[in-house]
Scaffold this motif. Structure first.
Motif, PDB file in Angstrom:
ATOM      1  N   LYS A  22      -3.759  11.833  34.170  1.00  0.00           N
ATOM      2  CA  LYS A  22      -3.627  10.424  34.599  1.00  0.00           C
ATOM      3  C   LYS A  22      -4.435   9.529  33.649  1.00  0.00           C
ATOM      4  CE  LYS A  22      -6.436   8.741  37.912  1.00  0.00           C
ATOM      5  NZ  LYS A  22      -7.144   7.480  37.571  1.00  0.00           N
ATOM      6  N   ASN A  23      -5.670   9.945  33.334  1.00  0.00           N
ATOM      7  CA  ASN A  23      -6.552   9.057  32.565  1.00  0.00           C
ATOM      8  C   ASN A  23      -6.276   9.068  31.066  1.00  0.00           C
ATOM      9  OD1 ASN A  23      -7.588   8.341  34.982  1.00  0.00           O
ATOM     10  ND2 ASN A  23      -9.469   9.553  34.799  1.00  0.00           N
ATOM     11  N   ARG A 121     -17.592  -2.211  39.569  1.00  0.00           N
ATOM     12  CA  ARG A 121     -16.685  -2.010  38.408  1.00  0.00           C
ATOM     13  C   ARG A 121     -16.619  -3.270  37.541  1.00  0.00           C
ATOM     14  NH1 ARG A 121     -13.351   2.450  39.680  1.00  0.00           N
ATOM     15  NH2 ARG A 121     -12.899   2.694  37.483  1.00  0.00           N
ATOM     16  N   VAL A 163     -15.618   4.322  29.289  1.00  0.00           N
ATOM     17  CA  VAL A 163     -14.304   4.824  28.879  1.00  0.00           C
ATOM     18  C   VAL A 163     -13.348   3.652  28.678  1.00  0.00           C
ATOM     19  CG1 VAL A 163     -12.315   6.188  29.658  1.00  0.00           C
ATOM     20  CG2 VAL A 163     -14.638   7.059  29.995  1.00  0.00           C
TER      21      VAL A 163
HETATM   22  C1  EPZ Z   1     -12.598   5.757  33.718  1.00  0.00           C
HETATM   23  O1  EPZ Z   1     -12.902   4.629  34.503  1.00  0.00           O
HETATM   24  C2  EPZ Z   1     -11.699   6.625  34.587  1.00  0.00           C
HETATM   25  N1  EPZ Z   1     -10.483   5.885  34.915  1.00  0.00           N
HETATM   26  C3  EPZ Z   1     -12.448   6.990  35.869  1.00  0.00           C
HETATM   27  O2  EPZ Z   1     -11.597   7.867  36.618  1.00  0.00           O
HETATM   28  C4  EPZ Z   1     -13.721   7.740  35.502  1.00  0.00           C
HETATM   29  O3  EPZ Z   1     -14.452   8.023  36.677  1.00  0.00           O
HETATM   30  C5  EPZ Z   1     -14.572   6.876  34.556  1.00  0.00           C
HETATM   31  O4  EPZ Z   1     -13.784   6.493  33.397  1.00  0.00           O
HETATM   32  C6  EPZ Z   1     -15.818   7.602  34.074  1.00  0.00           C
HETATM   33  O5  EPZ Z   1     -15.468   8.774  33.433  1.00  0.00           O
HETATM   34  C7  EPZ Z   1      -9.480   5.839  34.008  1.00  0.00           C
HETATM   35  O6  EPZ Z   1      -9.600   6.347  32.907  1.00  0.00           O
HETATM   36  C8  EPZ Z   1      -8.232   5.116  34.433  1.00  0.00           C
HETATM   37  P1  EPZ Z   1     -16.307   3.417  32.847  1.00  0.00           P
HETATM   38  P2  EPZ Z   1     -13.638   3.353  33.815  1.00  0.00           P
HETATM   39  O7  EPZ Z   1     -15.978   2.105  32.233  1.00  0.00           O
HETATM   40  O8  EPZ Z   1     -13.161   3.183  32.422  1.00  0.00           O
HETATM   41  C9  EPZ Z   1     -19.920   0.702  34.262  1.00  0.00           C
HETATM   42  C10 EPZ Z   1     -10.517   8.695  38.520  1.00  0.00           C
HETATM   43  O9  EPZ Z   1     -10.930   9.129  39.612  1.00  0.00           O
HETATM   44  N2  EPZ Z   1     -19.298  -0.372  33.477  1.00  0.00           N
HETATM   45  O10 EPZ Z   1     -16.648   4.558  31.961  1.00  0.00           O
HETATM   46  O11 EPZ Z   1     -13.521   2.200  34.729  1.00  0.00           O
HETATM   47  C11 EPZ Z   1     -19.106   1.006  35.518  1.00  0.00           C
HETATM   48  O12 EPZ Z   1     -19.440   0.106  36.544  1.00  0.00           O
HETATM   49  C12 EPZ Z   1     -11.151   7.455  37.925  1.00  0.00           C
HETATM   50  O13 EPZ Z   1      -9.614   9.215  37.836  1.00  0.00           O
HETATM   51  C13 EPZ Z   1     -19.984  -1.564  33.293  1.00  0.00           C
HETATM   52  O14 EPZ Z   1     -21.096  -1.733  33.783  1.00  0.00           O
HETATM   53  O15 EPZ Z   1     -15.138   3.868  33.816  1.00  0.00           O
HETATM   54  C14 EPZ Z   1     -19.504   2.417  35.833  1.00  0.00           C
HETATM   55  O16 EPZ Z   1     -20.717   2.391  36.545  1.00  0.00           O
HETATM   56  C15 EPZ Z   1     -12.266   6.892  38.794  1.00  0.00           C
HETATM   57  N3  EPZ Z   1     -19.391  -2.572  32.588  1.00  0.00           N
HETATM   58  C16 EPZ Z   1     -19.748   3.031  34.453  1.00  0.00           C
HETATM   59  O17 EPZ Z   1     -19.877   1.934  33.542  1.00  0.00           O
HETATM   60  C17 EPZ Z   1     -18.141  -2.408  32.031  1.00  0.00           C
HETATM   61  O18 EPZ Z   1     -17.652  -3.349  31.376  1.00  0.00           O
HETATM   62  C18 EPZ Z   1     -18.605   3.932  33.972  1.00  0.00           C
HETATM   63  O19 EPZ Z   1     -17.464   3.151  33.930  1.00  0.00           O
HETATM   64  C19 EPZ Z   1     -17.461  -1.189  32.227  1.00  0.00           C
HETATM   65  C20 EPZ Z   1     -18.059  -0.183  32.942  1.00  0.00           C
END
Ligand code: EPZ
Length: 416
Positions: A22-23, A121, A163
């Motif tokens: 999915k991701n 998020r 990510v």
């Molecule tokens: C991706 O989400 C995945 N989703 C998530 O999978 C996964 O849990 C996550 O990466 C971490 O591996 C997809 O790929 C569609 P992040 P993403 O930006 O990109 C903070 C699932 O169950 N952050 O790495 O949204 C954020 O709040 C899903 O399949 C900021 O502070 O994750 C979080 O605490 C859930 N500012 C941390 O970083 C930002 O601008 C990680 O978020 C962006 C993120």
């Protein structure tokens, strides 16, 4: 929303081909709008999130054909740069379209994705990356508007290896003049799959899988073909199910290295796991003992998406397990539901302490998010009697035919 009825106590046995990731498919579908042309994606999982992404592509002007696990996307006629609120509501990760639309049209407007079940998020890192590339950004009425007469290559430093922000930066910089270097980039395998796709589309990109990703030019190709990588979290889910139910299963079409932290954690709990080049075989008595603490980290650390699934495997393990959730501030929402089955779990902030119990008893539970919901199904598989899982729509966002996959391995799970 439909309900699943689970009767626990069955051992799992058999073979399962694991779905496409999915991701990986979601950012790659967004990347299809770069530079026009036609992209054919295979091994795409049948998921509601994928369908939401198809709706966005069609809204933007793409022609999309979808058959079984294959999607063909013709993006020559992309004509819009706005994603309406109702489409953003369907899938918060639509935010990853921002970089691709900006690269293709020079502007993008979408409603800010709200928080979700996992926490606030924010998208500040996404916006900081686009600004570094020369985008002017304004926010009003809950919407974000980005515009760039010309995107220019830049050195982007991510305060956190996000990510989504890494993916947005990669997609936007495809249209930038000069080289872009993304430092502290996320290293997840899905970033590598996106790089592989972008290369096929004619983008000069390197470094994905490490914390430094470089993008330096784009000569669009008319036709691109790509097979989506296997889903490492879905694979981990079925491994955790077999570990706690007991039995022997073989997962096919996987990359064991992508979820090695889950494999080593289950081995430490007493499972016999053998890894081949594209399959994993697990044997388990179902009687597990506590392994090392589960501390979630960015890849290659233990994945946050597998935290709830591993917790389900620990509910009846001998001893006390410690979980530390470092990525999302609200990723223990499955805990109160697991307690309804008789689980002994105490939480304090980002720490959860799980003390194994002899028995769990089936009860009605509600899925609150994708992975927590899947973990409740796994918990029902090891509970005496009947567990009714409500709000399974959360689970169907990320698992292809989840109830059929589990029942093909001998689990007693039916849709109501
Ligand atoms: C991706 O989400 C995945 N989703 C998530 O999978 C996964 O849990 C996550 O990466 C971490 O591996 C997809 O790929 C569609 P992040 P993403 O930006 O990109 C903070 C699932 O169950 N952050 O790495 O949204 C954020 O709040 C899903 O399949 C900021 O502070 O994750 C979080 O605490 C859930 N500012 C941390 O970083 C930002 O601008 C990680 O978020 C962006 C993120």
């Amino acid at each position: 929303m439909p309900t699943w009825i689970v009767h626990g106590g069955k051992k799992l046995k058999g073979k399962l081909k694991v779905q496409g990731a999915k991701n990986a498919v979601l950012p790659i579908m967004a990347a299809c709008i770069l530079g026009g042309g036609t992209s054919r994606l295979t091994n795409c999982p049948e998921l509601s999130d994928k369908n939401a992404s198809i709706d966005i592509l069609r809204h933007l002007g793409c022609k999309v054909k979808c058959c079984n696990n294959e999607i063909v996307i013709d993006s020559n006629d992309v004509c819009k740069s706005y994603i309406p609120h109702e489409l953003m509501l369907k899938m918060r990760s639509s935010v990853m379209y921002m970089g691709a639309i900006l690269a293709r049209t020079g502007e993008v407007r979408l409603s800010k994705p709200g928080g979700c079940e996992l926490g606030s998020r924010p998208i500040d890192l996404h916006l900081k990356a686009l600004k570094a590339l020369g985008a002017e950004i304004s926010e009003e009425g809950g919407e974000v508007y980005c515009r760039a007469k010309k995107l220019r290559g830049a050195n982007i430093h991510l305060d956190f290896p996000s990510v989504g922000a890494t993916e947005n930066a990669m997609l936007a910089s495809c249209a930038a003049e000069g080289e872009t270097v993304i430092c502290n980039a996320a290293c997840e395998p899905e970033i590598v799959d996106l790089q592989n796709f972008l290369r096929l589309k004619g983008v000069k990109v390197s470094g994905a899988g490490s914390s430094i990703v470089k993008i330096s030019g784009f000569a669009p190709k008319e036709f691109t073909f790509h097979r989506i990588m296997p889903d490492r979290i879905a694979a981990s889910t079925y491994l955790c199910a077999a570990a706690s139910c007991g039995g022997e299963i073989i997962l096919e079409d996987v990359v064991p290295n992508h979820f090695y932290t889950v494999i080593t954690s289950l081995r430490a709990m007493g499972c016999d796991i053998m890894c081949g080049s594209n399959y994993v075989r697990i044997k388990s008595s179902g009687r597990l003992k506590v392994g090392r603490p589960i501390v979630t980290k960015p890849y290659p650390g233990f994945p946050t998406d597998s935290q709830a699934l591993m917790m389900a495997s620990c509910l009846k393990a001998e001893g006390t397990s410690v979980f530390v959730e470092n990525i999302f501030e609200n990723r223990f929402r499955h805990v109160p539901e697991m307690r309804r089955l008789g689980a002994d779990i105490r939480t304090e902030g980002r720490v959860a302490i799980v003390t194994g119990v002899k028995e769990l008893s089936g009860a009605p539970v509600s899925a609150c998010d994708l992975r927590g919901g899947a973990a409740l199904v796994l918990s029902g598989l090891i509970s005496e009697g009947e567990t009714r899982v409500y709000d399974v729509g959360h689970i169907e966002r990320g698992y292809e035919r989840f109830e059929f996959a589990l029942s093909s391995l001998g689990a007693d799970i039916k849709r109501q």
